[in-house]
Design a protein around this motif. Structure first.
Motif, PDB file in Angstrom:
ATOM      1  N   LEU A  41       0.826  -1.207   0.000  1.00 39.59           N
ATOM      2  CA  LEU A  41       0.000   0.000   0.000  1.00 39.59           C
ATOM      3  C   LEU A  41       0.861   1.259   0.000  1.00 39.59           C
ATOM      4  CD1 LEU A  41      -2.848  -1.052   2.467  1.00 39.59           C
ATOM      5  CD2 LEU A  41      -2.976  -0.850  -0.027  1.00 39.59           C
ATOM      6  N   GLU A  42       1.996   1.191   0.677  1.00 35.18           N
ATOM      7  CA  GLU A  42       2.907   2.341   0.691  1.00 35.18           C
ATOM      8  C   GLU A  42       3.377   2.685  -0.717  1.00 35.18           C
ATOM      9  OE1 GLU A  42       6.909   3.587   3.189  1.00 35.18           O
ATOM     10  OE2 GLU A  42       6.804   1.568   2.335  1.00 35.18           O
ATOM     11  N   ARG A  43       3.754   1.670  -1.483  1.00 41.02           N
ATOM     12  CA  ARG A  43       4.229   1.915  -2.842  1.00 41.02           C
ATOM     13  C   ARG A  43       3.103   2.408  -3.745  1.00 41.02           C
ATOM     14  NH1 ARG A  43       9.566  -0.238  -3.976  1.00 41.02           N
ATOM     15  NH2 ARG A  43       9.164   0.091  -6.191  1.00 41.02           N
ATOM     16  N   ALA A  44       1.904   1.882  -3.522  1.00 42.39           N
ATOM     17  CA  ALA A  44       0.763   2.331  -4.320  1.00 42.39           C
ATOM     18  C   ALA A  44       0.458   3.799  -4.039  1.00 42.39           C
ATOM     19  CB  ALA A  44      -0.453   1.463  -4.025  1.00 42.39           C
ATOM     20  N   TRP A  45       0.461   4.189  -2.771  1.00 41.95           N
ATOM     21  CA  TRP A  45       0.217   5.594  -2.429  1.00 41.95           C
ATOM     22  C   TRP A  45       1.359   6.483  -2.923  1.00 41.95           C
ATOM     23  CZ3 TRP A  45      -4.126   7.733  -1.749  1.00 41.95           C
ATOM     24  CH2 TRP A  45      -5.178   7.086  -1.106  1.00 41.95           C
ATOM     25  N   ALA A  46       2.586   5.990  -2.848  1.00 42.55           N
ATOM     26  CA  ALA A  46       3.725   6.777  -3.321  1.00 42.55           C
ATOM     27  C   ALA A  46       3.601   7.090  -4.805  1.00 42.55           C
ATOM     28  CB  ALA A  46       5.033   6.038  -3.039  1.00 42.55           C
ATOM     29  N   ALA A  47       3.021   6.146  -5.575  1.00 45.10           N
ATOM     30  CA  ALA A  47       2.814   6.382  -7.004  1.00 45.10           C
ATOM     31  C   ALA A  47       1.837   7.524  -7.244  1.00 45.10           C
ATOM     32  CB  ALA A  47       2.308   5.108  -7.679  1.00 45.10           C
ATOM     33  N   LEU A  48       1.032   7.847  -6.222  1.00 40.67           N
ATOM     34  CA  LEU A  48       0.084   8.961  -6.299  1.00 40.67           C
ATOM     35  C   LEU A  48       0.592  10.169  -5.523  1.00 40.67           C
ATOM     36  CD1 LEU A  48      -3.248   6.961  -5.774  1.00 40.67           C
ATOM     37  CD2 LEU A  48      -2.133   7.586  -7.929  1.00 40.67           C
ATOM     38  N   TRP A  85     -11.742  12.420  -0.628  1.00 42.62           N
ATOM     39  CA  TRP A  85     -10.520  12.585  -1.431  1.00 42.62           C
ATOM     40  C   TRP A  85      -9.753  11.270  -1.497  1.00 42.62           C
ATOM     41  CZ3 TRP A  85      -5.298  11.965  -0.569  1.00 42.62           C
ATOM     42  CH2 TRP A  85      -4.421  12.579  -1.467  1.00 42.62           C
ATOM     43  N   VAL A  86      -9.650  10.592  -0.359  1.00 43.74           N
ATOM     44  CA  VAL A  86      -8.956   9.304  -0.304  1.00 43.74           C
ATOM     45  C   VAL A  86      -9.672   8.281  -1.175  1.00 43.74           C
ATOM     46  CG1 VAL A  86      -8.326   7.363   1.184  1.00 43.74           C
ATOM     47  CG2 VAL A  86      -7.952   9.714   1.972  1.00 43.74           C
ATOM     48  N   ALA A  87     -10.991   8.182  -1.025  1.00 45.42           N
ATOM     49  CA  ALA A  87     -11.763   7.208  -1.818  1.00 45.42           C
ATOM     50  C   ALA A  87     -11.616   7.474  -3.312  1.00 45.42           C
ATOM     51  CB  ALA A  87     -13.236   7.261  -1.405  1.00 45.42           C
ATOM     52  N   ASP A  88     -11.614   8.750  -3.694  1.00 40.70           N
ATOM     53  CA  ASP A  88     -11.458   9.098  -5.114  1.00 40.70           C
ATOM     54  C   ASP A  88     -10.068   8.733  -5.623  1.00 40.70           C
ATOM     55  OD1 ASP A  88     -14.039  10.071  -5.088  1.00 40.70           O
ATOM     56  OD2 ASP A  88     -13.449  12.175  -4.864  1.00 40.70           O
ATOM     57  N   LYS A  89      -9.047   8.980  -4.805  1.00 42.02           N
ATOM     58  CA  LYS A  89      -7.676   8.671  -5.207  1.00 42.02           C
ATOM     59  C   LYS A  89      -7.486   7.175  -5.448  1.00 42.02           C
ATOM     60  CE  LYS A  89      -4.942  12.312  -5.459  1.00 42.02           C
ATOM     61  NZ  LYS A  89      -4.083  12.588  -6.646  1.00 42.02           N
ATOM     62  N   LEU A  90      -8.191   6.360  -4.666  1.00 40.70           N
ATOM     63  CA  LEU A  90      -8.055   4.911  -4.791  1.00 40.70           C
ATOM     64  C   LEU A  90      -8.483   4.396  -6.161  1.00 40.70           C
ATOM     65  CD1 LEU A  90      -9.299   3.870  -1.245  1.00 40.70           C
ATOM     66  CD2 LEU A  90      -7.016   3.475  -2.167  1.00 40.70           C
TER      67      LEU A  90
END
Length: 430
Positions: A183-190, A258-263
């Protein structure tokens, strides 16, 4: 080569039965006629401080349900075992029925929050490498006290007929860090830093497997866009409200949305490609195995037939064609006997090249040297098995693709877990 973003399909709500348990932010119902599953219903409620601070937040249940579905879908697509099944309503989801282990597993990348209060002298922002893992016993009355590894093992908790011992602890600990890292890498990509997060585990009532369970939503983590604490989008914003106003609650809700949209962007359209070049159509079976292993890791793969000896110009044309796509490319050269395909490809491209010659056992000791002994200025690697070729190519593409990285990381976890369970079974049979 296209792949959809995270898509969560909502099914009709099942026939819910009795309430199994009700917490501060959700209710768990049995499902009539389906003892192996439950329905989890989210509440429009936000709490902090073990429930000492609590408010109604209209719309939170739907946002939490959406967030949870997207996160668990991503984890399952990576290959991590979870209890989540599917969304079954705007505010509810279906899950495997589990006996919950009363522990919260927290992983931290950056020191902040309660960690600083418990460890005076540590500067906020201290970075943990590897990630720091902590465990807390779920007990609201005693404010969820921190438990050490030794306390958990000595407690010998019986959960669903399973005694939580060394093997169970190790599996949960390793899975906890894996979940955080993917999840850290996925969020980092954003361009968003995952600072810390908590998860829980359950024992499947039917299979007795340990599964990542409960809910993962904006109550579960700290998220700092661009790594800036001032931009935080998590529940800490609510915790920090000295006076809770309607505007303050609306800001918390906007952050959660915002979090839900980013996902939605957690699984992007893949940009990388593996191209398997075979010197002869007689090598097709070997190459198809490579493609199959690539697909298991979420890696697009194409097969081409070309001979560096018999059709050098055509080989160079094919290489140029893929280089012109301007996306990450890995070439895998499959040629036996005198392997000119791999070295010629390597000498004429800046893309990584992997040799995977289809060697016959009786000829391997002689023919492998045409793949291993290269002229100066070249550096293609050589592996002998299709799975190894796919794994090597995937690892290269994973440097710029968090989805592939997640699948590799989950594969490592599952291989490690299978060995752990096999050893446990062997010990019991001694």
């Amino acid at each position: 080569m296209t792949q959809p973003n995270v898509v969560t399909v909502t099914f009709s709500e099942p026939n819910k039965g009795e309430v199994i348990i009700e917490g501060k932010t959700k209710i768990v119902h049995a499902i009539v006629g389906d003892p192996g599953h439950v329905m989890v219903l989210n509440k429009d409620r936000i709490t902090a401080g073990d429930g000492a601070k609590a408010h109604e937040l209209k719309g939170k249940a739907a946002i939490s349900n959406d967030t949870n579905a997207k996160v668990f879908t991503f984890l399952q697509q990576a290959g991590i075992k979870t209890s989540f099944v599917q969304s079954c309503g705007e505010t509810s989801y279906k899950s495997r029925r589990c006996d919950m282990i009363p522990l919260e597993w927290v992983t931290r990348r950056v020191a902040t929050g309660s960690f600083l209060r418990r460890h005076t002298g540590v500067t906020e922002g201290y970075r943990f490498t590897p990630p720091k893992m902590e465990t807390f016993y779920k007990d609201d009355e005693n404010h969820d006290p921190q438990w050490s590894e030794e306390q958990i093992l000595e407690a010998r908790m019986n959960v669903g007929g399973i005694i939580i011992g060394r093997n169970e602890y190790d599996i949960m600990a390793r899975t906890t860090v894996t979940v955080f890292e993917v999840l850290e890498r996925a969020w980092a990509a954003l361009d968003c830093a995952l600072i810390d997060m908590k998860i829980e585990f359950g024992i499947d009532t039917e299979t007795k497997e340990i599964l990542v369970s409960d809910t993962i939503d904006s109550d579960s983590w700290r998220l700092w866009p661009s790594g800036d604490k001032r931009l935080m989008k998590d529940k800490q914003v609510y915790r920090n409200l000295e006076k809770v106003t309607e505007e303050g609650l609306n800001q918390v809700k906007r952050n959660f949305q915002w979090v839900a949209d980013k996902l939605e962007s957690f699984i992007p359209t893949p940009r990388g490609l593996v191209v398997v070049l075979m010197g002869s159509p007689s090598d097709a079976t070997h190459c198809e195995k490579i493609r199959d292993h690539c697909r298991k890791l979420g890696v697009p793969c194409e097969l081409r037939v070309t001979s560096a000896h018999k059709g050098t110009t055509e080989t160079l044309s094919i290489i140029a064609q893929y280089e012109g796509m301007a996306i990450p490319i890995v070439f895998i050269a499959v040629a036996g006997r005198s392997n000119g395909l791999g070295p010629v490809t390597c000498a004429n491209t800046c893309c990584p090249v992997i040799n995977c010659p289809p060697l016959k056992p009786e000829e391997a000791a002689r023919d492998v040297w045409s793949s291993l002994s290269l002229p100066s200025g070249m550096g293609c690697g050589t592996v002998l098995y299709p799975e190894a070729a796919a794994q090597s190519a995937a690892a290269i593409l994973a440097l710029s693709d968090h989805v592939i990285w997640a699948k590799i990381r989950a594969k490592q976890l599952n291989l490690w877990t299978s060995l752990k369970l096999a050893d446990q079974k062997m010990c019991k049979s001694n």
